[in-house]
Motif scaffolding. Structure first.
Motif, PDB file in Angstrom:
ATOM      1  N   ARG A 189      38.755 -21.216 -41.461  1.00  0.00           N
ATOM      2  CA  ARG A 189      37.982 -22.445 -41.464  1.00  0.00           C
ATOM      3  C   ARG A 189      36.696 -22.254 -42.251  1.00  0.00           C
ATOM      4  O   ARG A 189      36.046 -21.216 -42.161  1.00  0.00           O
ATOM      5  CB  ARG A 189      37.646 -22.872 -40.024  1.00  0.00           C
ATOM      6  N   GLU A 248      46.111 -27.395 -35.326  1.00  0.00           N
ATOM      7  CA  GLU A 248      44.878 -27.348 -34.537  1.00  0.00           C
ATOM      8  C   GLU A 248      44.788 -28.535 -33.586  1.00  0.00           C
ATOM      9  O   GLU A 248      44.413 -28.395 -32.415  1.00  0.00           O
ATOM     10  CB  GLU A 248      43.658 -27.350 -35.457  1.00  0.00           C
ATOM     11  N   GLY A 253      42.935 -26.759 -30.719  1.00  0.00           N
ATOM     12  CA  GLY A 253      42.336 -25.474 -31.045  1.00  0.00           C
ATOM     13  C   GLY A 253      41.189 -25.567 -32.021  1.00  0.00           C
ATOM     14  O   GLY A 253      40.798 -26.645 -32.483  1.00  0.00           O
ATOM     15  N   LYS A 254      40.635 -24.391 -32.336  1.00  0.00           N
ATOM     16  CA  LYS A 254      39.526 -24.285 -33.293  1.00  0.00           C
ATOM     17  C   LYS A 254      39.516 -22.871 -33.867  1.00  0.00           C
ATOM     18  O   LYS A 254      40.215 -21.976 -33.390  1.00  0.00           O
ATOM     19  CB  LYS A 254      38.201 -24.604 -32.611  1.00  0.00           C
ATOM     20  N   LEU A 256      40.705 -21.616 -36.607  1.00  0.00           N
ATOM     21  CA  LEU A 256      42.001 -21.140 -37.083  1.00  0.00           C
ATOM     22  C   LEU A 256      41.820 -20.188 -38.255  1.00  0.00           C
ATOM     23  O   LEU A 256      41.010 -20.412 -39.150  1.00  0.00           O
ATOM     24  CB  LEU A 256      42.873 -22.326 -37.488  1.00  0.00           C
ATOM     25  N   MET A 269      44.212 -18.631 -33.405  1.00  0.00           N
ATOM     26  CA  MET A 269      43.459 -19.858 -33.165  1.00  0.00           C
ATOM     27  C   MET A 269      42.984 -19.891 -31.717  1.00  0.00           C
ATOM     28  O   MET A 269      43.760 -19.613 -30.798  1.00  0.00           O
ATOM     29  CB  MET A 269      44.347 -21.080 -33.452  1.00  0.00           C
ATOM     30  N   SER A 271      42.099 -21.627 -28.312  1.00  0.00           N
ATOM     31  CA  SER A 271      42.575 -22.845 -27.660  1.00  0.00           C
ATOM     32  C   SER A 271      42.601 -22.627 -26.155  1.00  0.00           C
ATOM     33  O   SER A 271      42.517 -21.498 -25.670  1.00  0.00           O
ATOM     34  CB  SER A 271      43.980 -23.224 -28.149  1.00  0.00           C
TER      35      SER A 271
END
Length: 312
Positions: A189, A248, A253-254, A256, A269, A271
Protein backbone atom coordinates in the motif's frame (compact mmCIF):
# COMPACT_ATOMS: atom_id res chain seq x y z
CA UNK A 1 -7.37 -20.50 -16.94
CA UNK A 2 -10.47 -22.38 -15.65
CA UNK A 3 -13.13 -20.29 -13.95
CA UNK A 4 -13.57 -20.86 -10.23
CA UNK A 5 -17.20 -21.50 -9.34
CA UNK A 6 -18.02 -20.64 -5.72
CA UNK A 7 -21.38 -22.00 -4.48
CA UNK A 8 -24.07 -19.65 -3.18
CA UNK A 9 -25.42 -19.72 0.35
CA UNK A 10 -28.87 -20.98 -0.66
CA UNK A 11 -27.39 -24.07 -2.33
CA UNK A 12 -25.37 -24.98 0.75
CA UNK A 13 -28.17 -24.30 3.23
CA UNK A 14 -30.64 -26.37 1.17
CA UNK A 15 -28.45 -29.48 1.42
CA UNK A 16 -27.11 -31.66 4.20
CA UNK A 17 -25.50 -28.67 5.91
CA UNK A 18 -28.84 -27.00 6.55
CA UNK A 19 -30.24 -30.23 8.02
CA UNK A 20 -27.19 -30.66 10.23
CA UNK A 21 -27.40 -27.08 11.50
CA UNK A 22 -31.04 -27.52 12.44
CA UNK A 23 -30.01 -30.53 14.50
CA UNK A 24 -27.54 -28.38 16.46
CA UNK A 25 -30.18 -26.13 18.04
CA UNK A 26 -30.20 -28.06 21.31
CA UNK A 27 -26.39 -28.08 21.52
CA UNK A 28 -26.40 -24.30 21.16
CA UNK A 29 -29.03 -23.89 23.88
CA UNK A 30 -27.13 -26.23 26.20
CA UNK A 31 -23.89 -24.29 25.66
CA UNK A 32 -25.58 -21.01 26.52
CA UNK A 33 -27.18 -22.51 29.63
CA UNK A 34 -23.99 -24.17 30.90
CA UNK A 35 -21.93 -21.04 30.30
CA UNK A 36 -24.49 -18.90 32.15
CA UNK A 37 -24.34 -21.25 35.14
CA UNK A 38 -20.57 -20.87 35.33
CA UNK A 39 -20.84 -17.07 35.15
CA UNK A 40 -23.49 -16.99 37.86
CA UNK A 41 -21.44 -19.32 40.05
CA UNK A 42 -18.42 -17.07 39.63
CA UNK A 43 -20.41 -14.05 40.75
CA UNK A 44 -22.05 -15.82 43.69
CA UNK A 45 -18.81 -17.30 45.00
CA UNK A 46 -16.38 -14.57 44.00
CA UNK A 47 -18.22 -11.36 44.87
CA UNK A 48 -18.23 -11.94 48.65
CA UNK A 49 -14.43 -12.17 48.58
CA UNK A 50 -14.29 -8.71 46.98
CA UNK A 51 -15.59 -7.33 50.27
CA UNK A 52 -12.00 -7.82 51.33
CA UNK A 53 -11.29 -4.50 49.61
CA UNK A 54 -12.85 -2.89 52.68
CA UNK A 55 -10.25 -4.56 54.90
CA UNK A 56 -6.95 -2.80 55.22
CA UNK A 57 -3.68 -4.60 54.76
CA UNK A 58 -2.48 -7.83 53.21
CA UNK A 59 -5.48 -9.94 54.30
CA UNK A 60 -7.95 -7.67 52.52
CA UNK A 61 -5.90 -7.72 49.33
CA UNK A 62 -5.64 -11.50 49.51
CA UNK A 63 -9.43 -11.91 49.81
CA UNK A 64 -9.96 -9.56 46.86
CA UNK A 65 -7.45 -11.45 44.70
CA UNK A 66 -9.11 -14.75 45.53
CA UNK A 67 -12.50 -13.33 44.55
CA UNK A 68 -11.21 -11.95 41.26
CA UNK A 69 -9.45 -15.25 40.55
CA UNK A 70 -12.65 -17.24 41.12
CA UNK A 71 -14.66 -14.93 38.87
CA UNK A 72 -12.00 -15.03 36.14
CA UNK A 73 -11.81 -18.83 36.20
CA UNK A 74 -15.60 -19.20 36.01
CA UNK A 75 -15.88 -16.61 33.24
CA UNK A 76 -13.14 -18.39 31.29
CA UNK A 77 -14.83 -21.76 31.73
CA UNK A 78 -18.12 -20.34 30.44
CA UNK A 79 -16.39 -18.79 27.45
CA UNK A 80 -14.66 -22.10 26.65
CA UNK A 81 -17.98 -23.96 26.65
CA UNK A 82 -19.49 -21.49 24.20
CA UNK A 83 -16.39 -21.39 22.00
CA UNK A 84 -16.23 -25.18 21.72
CA UNK A 85 -19.71 -25.28 20.16
CA UNK A 86 -19.00 -22.26 17.92
CA UNK A 87 -15.80 -23.92 16.67
CA UNK A 88 -17.69 -27.14 15.93
CA UNK A 89 -20.29 -25.22 13.92
CA UNK A 90 -17.69 -23.17 12.07
CA UNK A 91 -15.63 -26.24 11.22
CA UNK A 92 -18.63 -28.07 9.77
CA UNK A 93 -19.78 -25.07 7.73
CA UNK A 94 -16.33 -24.23 6.40
CA UNK A 95 -15.54 -27.88 5.67
CA UNK A 96 -18.75 -28.15 3.65
CA UNK A 97 -17.83 -25.06 1.63
CA UNK A 98 -14.29 -26.38 1.09
CA UNK A 99 -15.60 -29.76 -0.06
CA UNK A 100 -17.75 -28.14 -2.77
CA UNK A 101 -14.61 -26.40 -4.06
CA UNK A 102 -12.50 -29.55 -3.98
CA UNK A 103 -10.13 -28.15 -1.33
CA UNK A 104 -9.63 -28.77 2.39
CA UNK A 105 -10.26 -26.78 5.57
CA UNK A 106 -8.93 -27.27 9.09
CA UNK A 107 -9.56 -25.14 12.19
CA UNK A 108 -5.98 -25.94 13.27
CA UNK A 109 -3.09 -24.69 11.16
CA UNK A 110 0.67 -24.92 11.00
CA UNK A 111 2.93 -22.23 9.62
CA UNK A 112 4.73 -23.01 6.37
CA UNK A 113 7.90 -21.80 4.66
CA UNK A 114 6.02 -18.83 3.21
CA UNK A 115 5.88 -17.37 6.72
CA UNK A 116 9.66 -17.13 7.02
CA UNK A 117 9.87 -15.66 3.54
CA UNK A 118 7.26 -13.05 4.44
CA UNK A 119 9.32 -12.15 7.52
CA UNK A 120 12.55 -11.83 5.53
CA UNK A 121 10.93 -9.40 3.09
CA UNK A 122 9.17 -7.42 5.84
CA UNK A 123 5.66 -8.39 4.86
CA UNK A 124 5.31 -9.22 8.56
CA UNK A 125 6.66 -7.35 11.61
CA UNK A 126 9.09 -8.71 14.19
CA UNK A 127 7.46 -10.74 16.96
CA UNK A 128 8.08 -12.75 20.12
CA UNK A 129 5.50 -15.51 19.66
CA UNK A 130 2.97 -16.54 17.03
CA UNK A 131 -0.24 -18.55 16.64
CA UNK A 132 -2.21 -19.57 13.57
CA UNK A 133 -5.60 -21.08 12.74
CA UNK A 134 -8.17 -21.69 9.97
CA UNK A 135 -6.13 -23.34 7.23
CA UNK A 136 -7.56 -23.56 3.71
CA UNK A 137 -5.48 -25.32 1.07
CA UNK A 138 -5.71 -27.11 -2.23
CA UNK A 139 -6.16 -26.21 -5.87
CA UNK A 140 -8.46 -23.45 -7.11
CA UNK A 141 -8.87 -23.26 -10.87
CA UNK A 142 -5.48 -24.88 -11.42
CA UNK A 143 -3.67 -22.74 -8.84
CA UNK A 144 -2.18 -24.36 -5.74
CA UNK A 145 -2.68 -22.24 -2.64
CA UNK A 146 -2.79 -22.22 1.12
CA UNK A 147 -4.27 -19.56 3.36
CA UNK A 148 -4.41 -19.22 7.14
CA UNK A 149 -4.87 -16.61 9.83
CA UNK A 150 -1.95 -15.64 12.02
CA UNK A 151 -1.49 -13.56 15.15
CA UNK A 152 1.94 -12.18 16.04
CA UNK A 153 2.66 -10.86 19.52
CA UNK A 154 5.72 -8.93 20.61
CA UNK A 155 6.89 -8.66 24.21
CA UNK A 156 7.85 -5.07 24.92
CA UNK A 157 9.46 -3.48 27.95
CA UNK A 158 10.93 -5.33 30.89
CA UNK A 159 10.16 -6.09 34.50
CA UNK A 160 6.95 -4.50 35.76
CA UNK A 161 6.64 -2.54 32.51
CA UNK A 162 6.67 -5.63 30.30
CA UNK A 163 3.57 -6.04 28.15
CA UNK A 164 2.38 -8.06 25.18
CA UNK A 165 1.44 -6.13 22.05
CA UNK A 166 -0.35 -7.65 19.05
CA UNK A 167 1.71 -6.45 16.09
CA UNK A 168 -0.11 -8.42 13.38
CA UNK A 169 -3.48 -10.12 13.19
CA UNK A 170 -4.57 -11.13 9.74
CA UNK A 171 -4.16 -13.54 6.83
CA UNK A 172 -1.22 -15.07 5.01
CA UNK A 173 -1.93 -16.38 1.52
CA UNK A 174 0.49 -18.26 -0.73
CA UNK A 175 -0.22 -19.09 -4.39
CA UNK A 176 1.86 -20.79 -7.06
CA UNK A 177 2.10 -18.50 -10.07
CA UNK A 178 1.23 -19.76 -13.55
CA UNK A 179 3.95 -17.78 -15.31
CA UNK A 180 7.68 -18.12 -14.85
CA UNK A 181 9.60 -15.27 -13.24
CA UNK A 182 13.10 -15.02 -11.86
CA UNK A 183 13.30 -11.68 -10.06
CA UNK A 184 11.62 -10.37 -6.93
CA UNK A 185 8.69 -7.94 -6.98
CA UNK A 186 7.14 -6.37 -3.89
CA UNK A 187 3.75 -4.62 -3.80
CA UNK A 188 2.58 -2.62 -0.80
CA UNK A 189 0.00 0.00 0.00
CA UNK A 190 1.28 3.46 -0.90
CA UNK A 191 2.92 5.26 1.99
CA UNK A 192 4.78 8.47 2.69
CA UNK A 193 8.42 8.15 1.65
CA UNK A 194 11.53 10.27 1.23
CA UNK A 195 13.30 9.79 -2.09
CA UNK A 196 15.98 12.48 -2.09
CA UNK A 197 18.63 10.01 -3.24
CA UNK A 198 16.50 7.55 -5.16
CA UNK A 199 13.71 5.25 -4.05
CA UNK A 200 14.80 1.71 -3.30
CA UNK A 201 14.65 -0.96 -0.60
CA UNK A 202 16.98 -3.80 0.30
CA UNK A 203 15.15 -6.94 1.41
CA UNK A 204 16.85 -10.23 2.28
CA UNK A 205 20.03 -8.89 0.69
CA UNK A 206 18.25 -8.06 -2.61
CA UNK A 207 18.06 -4.46 -3.84
CA UNK A 208 14.57 -3.55 -5.03
CA UNK A 209 14.10 -0.36 -7.04
CA UNK A 210 10.84 1.57 -7.23
CA UNK A 211 8.97 0.64 -10.41
CA UNK A 212 6.69 3.25 -11.98
CA UNK A 213 3.49 1.65 -13.23
CA UNK A 214 1.68 2.77 -16.38
CA UNK A 215 -1.83 2.57 -14.92
CA UNK A 216 -2.52 5.71 -12.80
CA UNK A 217 -5.05 3.86 -10.59
CA UNK A 218 -2.44 1.33 -9.50
CA UNK A 219 0.23 4.00 -9.12
CA UNK A 220 -2.05 5.97 -6.80
CA UNK A 221 -2.99 2.99 -4.59
CA UNK A 222 0.19 0.89 -4.41
CA UNK A 223 3.97 1.13 -4.46
CA UNK A 224 5.84 -1.47 -6.51
CA UNK A 225 9.49 -2.40 -5.99
CA UNK A 226 11.41 -4.95 -8.01
CA UNK A 227 14.81 -6.38 -8.81
CA UNK A 228 13.81 -6.34 -12.49
CA UNK A 229 11.61 -3.43 -13.55
CA UNK A 230 10.69 -4.96 -16.92
CA UNK A 231 9.58 -8.19 -15.27
CA UNK A 232 7.64 -6.31 -12.57
CA UNK A 233 5.62 -4.46 -15.21
CA UNK A 234 5.00 -7.75 -17.01
CA UNK A 235 3.80 -9.49 -13.85
CA UNK A 236 1.70 -6.69 -12.42
CA UNK A 237 -1.03 -5.65 -14.84
CA UNK A 238 -3.79 -3.09 -14.09
CA UNK A 239 -6.49 -5.60 -13.10
CA UNK A 240 -4.47 -6.39 -9.98
CA UNK A 241 -5.29 -3.01 -8.48
CA UNK A 242 -9.02 -3.74 -8.61
CA UNK A 243 -8.60 -7.32 -7.35
CA UNK A 244 -6.33 -6.35 -4.48
CA UNK A 245 -8.67 -3.56 -3.38
CA UNK A 246 -11.65 -5.92 -3.68
CA UNK A 247 -9.83 -8.48 -1.53
CA UNK A 248 -9.18 -5.84 1.13
CA UNK A 249 -12.83 -4.81 1.07
CA UNK A 250 -14.20 -8.34 1.40
CA UNK A 251 -11.66 -9.25 4.10
CA UNK A 252 -12.23 -5.87 5.78
CA UNK A 253 -8.46 -5.63 5.78
CA UNK A 254 -5.67 -3.08 5.56
CA UNK A 255 -1.92 -2.78 4.97
CA UNK A 256 -1.97 -5.34 2.16
CA UNK A 257 1.42 -6.48 0.84
CA UNK A 258 2.28 -8.95 -1.92
CA UNK A 259 5.56 -10.61 -2.84
CA UNK A 260 6.41 -12.34 -6.16
CA UNK A 261 9.29 -14.70 -5.42
CA UNK A 262 10.56 -17.71 -7.42
CA UNK A 263 7.24 -18.80 -8.84
CA UNK A 264 5.13 -18.04 -5.78
CA UNK A 265 3.00 -15.09 -4.72
CA UNK A 266 2.63 -14.37 -1.00
CA UNK A 267 -0.01 -11.92 0.24
CA UNK A 268 -0.31 -10.63 3.80
CA UNK A 269 -3.04 -8.37 5.12
CA UNK A 270 -4.18 -7.22 8.54
CA UNK A 271 -7.82 -8.06 9.26
CA UNK A 272 -10.25 -9.18 11.92
CA UNK A 273 -11.12 -12.87 12.24
CA UNK A 274 -12.20 -14.24 8.85
CA UNK A 275 -14.41 -17.16 7.84
CA UNK A 276 -16.20 -16.98 11.21
CA UNK A 277 -19.32 -18.81 10.03
CA UNK A 278 -20.27 -20.34 13.41
CA UNK A 279 -22.57 -18.72 15.97
CA UNK A 280 -24.73 -19.71 18.93
CA UNK A 281 -27.56 -17.76 17.29
CA UNK A 282 -29.03 -19.96 14.51
CA UNK A 283 -30.62 -16.88 12.94
CA UNK A 284 -27.13 -15.74 11.92
CA UNK A 285 -26.12 -18.93 10.11
CA UNK A 286 -27.10 -17.75 6.65
CA UNK A 287 -25.59 -14.30 7.12
CA UNK A 288 -22.24 -15.56 8.40
CA UNK A 289 -21.97 -18.32 5.80
CA UNK A 290 -22.78 -15.82 3.04
CA UNK A 291 -20.00 -13.54 4.35
CA UNK A 292 -17.51 -16.42 4.30
CA UNK A 293 -18.53 -17.28 0.73
CA UNK A 294 -18.03 -13.68 -0.40
CA UNK A 295 -14.60 -13.60 1.20
CA UNK A 296 -13.69 -16.77 -0.66
CA UNK A 297 -15.07 -15.43 -3.93
CA UNK A 298 -12.85 -12.34 -3.62
CA UNK A 299 -9.82 -14.57 -3.14
CA UNK A 300 -10.80 -16.74 -6.10
CA UNK A 301 -11.19 -13.65 -8.29
CA UNK A 302 -7.75 -12.45 -7.31
CA UNK A 303 -6.20 -15.84 -8.05
CA UNK A 304 -7.85 -15.80 -11.48
CA UNK A 305 -6.57 -12.28 -12.16
CA UNK A 306 -3.05 -13.06 -10.97
CA UNK A 307 -2.70 -16.01 -13.29
CA UNK A 308 -4.13 -14.37 -16.39
CA UNK A 309 -1.70 -13.14 -18.97
CA UNK A 310 -1.99 -9.38 -19.48
CA UNK A 311 -4.11 -8.41 -22.46
CA UNK A 312 -3.23 -5.99 -25.16
Amino acid sequence: MPMITVPDVDTLMAGDLGTWLTGQDQARKDAKSRAAKWWIAGAVIGLPFLLGLAIEGFLGQLFALIGMGIMAICAGKGAMIRQAVVTSLKTQMNTTLARTLGISYSAAASIGEEFELACRFDLLPSYTRKTCQDLWQGDLGGTRFNLYEATLIERRGSGKNARDVTVFSGVILKMHFARDFHGVTLIERQRMRLALFGDSQTKDGIRLERVKMVDPRFEKAFDVYGSDGVEARYLVHPAYCERLIALEDKFEGKKLKALFHRGDVIVTMESDDLFESGSLDPRRDRELLARTIEQFRAMADMITSLNERPRG
